[in-house]
Scaffold this active site. Structure first.
Site, mmCIF file in Angstrom:
data_model
loop_
_atom_site.group_PDB
_atom_site.id
_atom_site.type_symbol
_atom_site.label_atom_id
_atom_site.label_comp_id
_atom_site.label_asym_id
_atom_site.label_seq_id
_atom_site.Cartn_x
_atom_site.Cartn_y
_atom_site.Cartn_z
ATOM 1 N N GLN A 1 32.923 30.728 32.582
ATOM 2 C CA GLN A 1 32.451 32.020 33.072
ATOM 3 C C GLN A 1 33.339 32.561 34.188
ATOM 4 O O GLN A 1 33.631 33.757 34.244
ATOM 5 C CB GLN A 1 31.016 31.892 33.589
ATOM 6 C CG GLN A 1 30.422 33.162 34.189
ATOM 7 C CD GLN A 1 30.174 34.245 33.158
ATOM 8 O OE1 GLN A 1 30.031 33.950 31.972
ATOM 9 N NE2 GLN A 1 30.123 35.485 33.593
ATOM 10 N N GLU A 2 33.772 31.663 35.063
ATOM 11 C CA GLU A 2 34.536 32.090 36.233
ATOM 12 C C GLU A 2 35.968 32.491 35.890
ATOM 13 O O GLU A 2 36.477 33.469 36.427
ATOM 14 C CB GLU A 2 34.558 30.966 37.276
ATOM 15 C CG GLU A 2 33.219 30.672 37.928
ATOM 16 C CD GLU A 2 32.703 31.826 38.754
ATOM 17 O OE1 GLU A 2 33.524 32.569 39.310
ATOM 18 O OE2 GLU A 2 31.476 31.998 38.836
#
Length: 448
Positions: free
Chosen positions: A348-349
């Site tokens: 996600q990051e």
């Protein structure tokens, strides 16, 4: 899988430790700014022996700058205070957490001597598995020193330089006495191009057969640089090599005129002397990391540090996304965190991209800002280098583990990584935080 959202794009300031510097921030800021410490922001003392405190105090400001060079710890400890040192091997293999200064201290060697012996700079990144020399003689400088600048441009067809770890295009240009803009032109590169160890770089374009005698034949131009010199005010995102290219001058000339070195750090607002160039606006160079996102402009010092870290990562070898995925999973298992959860955060990051740097200076795969890295260092008991892929994974997993331990449930722990634990406890989850939590849990199912 869906394409991951750009890391740390909707964070909120949440910790007292950064309230002063982010008082003017809007309601939505990068999440990396929010996770520097848990709700209880008590001071965590470092495990530093009292005898080292004085020796390390002088370096504290440098360690907090956001750049974490290999030789980052002072070795100027009085000999009387040092324990007996083991004999130094001829060759040493870098292990996780090592620094050049730490290795030097372990064997009673001089940091600068090791750097010189291995052709390294103080800001060169080192990696686990890399082999360095601890004893022996440094390469004799006599051969290259005899003709430091002439060899490359002197041949009609130019020459080829093989990129080494830690090299930058600006440094290569300065080493061969040519303009950075010329190196870019000869190799079809631009200021955003990435170079790798082992890559072949052309030095010379085949048109430099007789410029060498020109200065001797016409000495009159010598005073010309003085009247045409001027000054330049450093802007956010600038680098010394980019400034040299803008004004069509050699990077080595700028370094000399301003008494700087290749490892010098510049900041927005600094004034530099530009020798031998007419100071014209010239086309601006697009920074590696933008200064604004979604209408919010980040502080110049933060963006400048982000650009410096991005440049370092671009110039350094990093693991592939698949390799980074394995590093994150292995680190999570070792630290007692569910690997599927750690992988969900990393995906996600950054999409497992160790070269990712946000405008808030969130670094690497786990998108950790330097202040959060300091907190993570305290959690694991050693200094973490966020530019190192293994340490970056360790920092992110350490923060996840601590949030799980101190949050009332998993959802609130996930929210704390994005919004900040203090903000979540005080304000509850914002709408975009709820979406972030849902995304992490969906990714975790995919990685289970």
């Amino acid at each position: 899988m869906t394409t991951p959202r750009s890391p740390k794009q909707h964070p909120r300031p949440s910790l007292p430790m950064i309230a002063a510097t982010t008082a003017a921030l809007p309601a939505v800021v990068l999440s990396s700014l929010a996770i520097a410490q848990p709700a209880a922001a008590e001071s965590r003392p470092r495990a530093v022996p009292a005898t080292l405190a004085a020796a390390m105090q002088a370096q504290e400001a440098a360690l907090k700058s956001g750049l974490i060079p290999a030789a980052s710890v002072s070795t100027s400890i009085p000999a009387s205070l040092r324990p007996a040192q083991p004999s130094a091997p001829a060759e040493y293999t870098i292990a996780r957490g090592d620094t050049i200064s730490g290795i030097a201290g372990r064997y009673g060697l001089d940091t600068n001597a090791i750097l010189k012996l291995n052709n390294l700079q103080p800001n060169t990144i080192i990696y686990p598995g890399q082999k360095i020399k601890l004893t022996g003689s440094a390469p004799a400088p006599s051969a290259p020193a005899a003709k430091p600048e002439a060899p490359a441009p002197a041949t009609s067809g130019g020459s080829v330089y093989t990129v080494k770890s830690g090299d930058t295009l600006g440094a290569i240009a300065a080493r061969h006495g040519v303009k950075l803009s010329e190196v870019l032109s000869w190799n079809g590169l631009n200021m955003n191009s990435i170079i790798y160890p082992g890559q072949q770089i052309k030095i010379g374009g085949g048109q430099s057969s007789a410029p060498a005698p020109a200065p001797a034949a016409t000495p009159a131009p010598a005073p010309a640089p003085a009247p045409s010199s001027g000054s330049y005010t450093v802007k956010s995102g600038d680098t010394l090599s980019a400034i040299a290219a803008k004004h069509g001058v050699k990077l080595s000339d700028i370094l000399s005129a301003n008494k700087l070195t290749m490892s010098s750090v510049i900041y927005p607002g600094n004034k530099l002397v530009i020798p031998g160039a007419s100071i014209q606006p010239a086309a601006s160079v697009t920074p590696l990391v933008p200064s604004s996102f979604l209408g919010f402009t980040y502080p110049d010092a933060v963006v400048s540090s982000a650009n410096q870290n991005k440049a370092l990562l671009n110039a350094s070898p990093v693991p592939t996304r698949e390799q980074m995925k394995s590093i994150v999973a292995d680190t999570a298992r070792r630290m007692g965190v569910d690997p599927s959860l750690a992988l969900a955060f990393a995906y996600q990051e950054s999409g497992f991209n160790q070269r990712a740097v946000s405008p808030a200076n969130a670094i690497g795969t786990m998108q950790v800002i330097p202040t959060s890295g300091e907190w993570a260092s305290d959690l694991v008991g050693r200094k973490l280098n966020l530019l190192d892929p293994y340490d970056n994974a360790t920092a992110g997993v350490a923060i996840i583990r601590q949030l799980i331990r101190t949050s009332k449930d998993l959802d609130h722990a996930i929210a704390g990584y994005y919004q900040g634990q203090y903000s979540v406890s005080k304000n509850g989850m914002f709408d975009d935080t709820k979406a972030y939590v849902a995304a992490i849990k969906a990714h975790q199912k995919n990685f289970s």
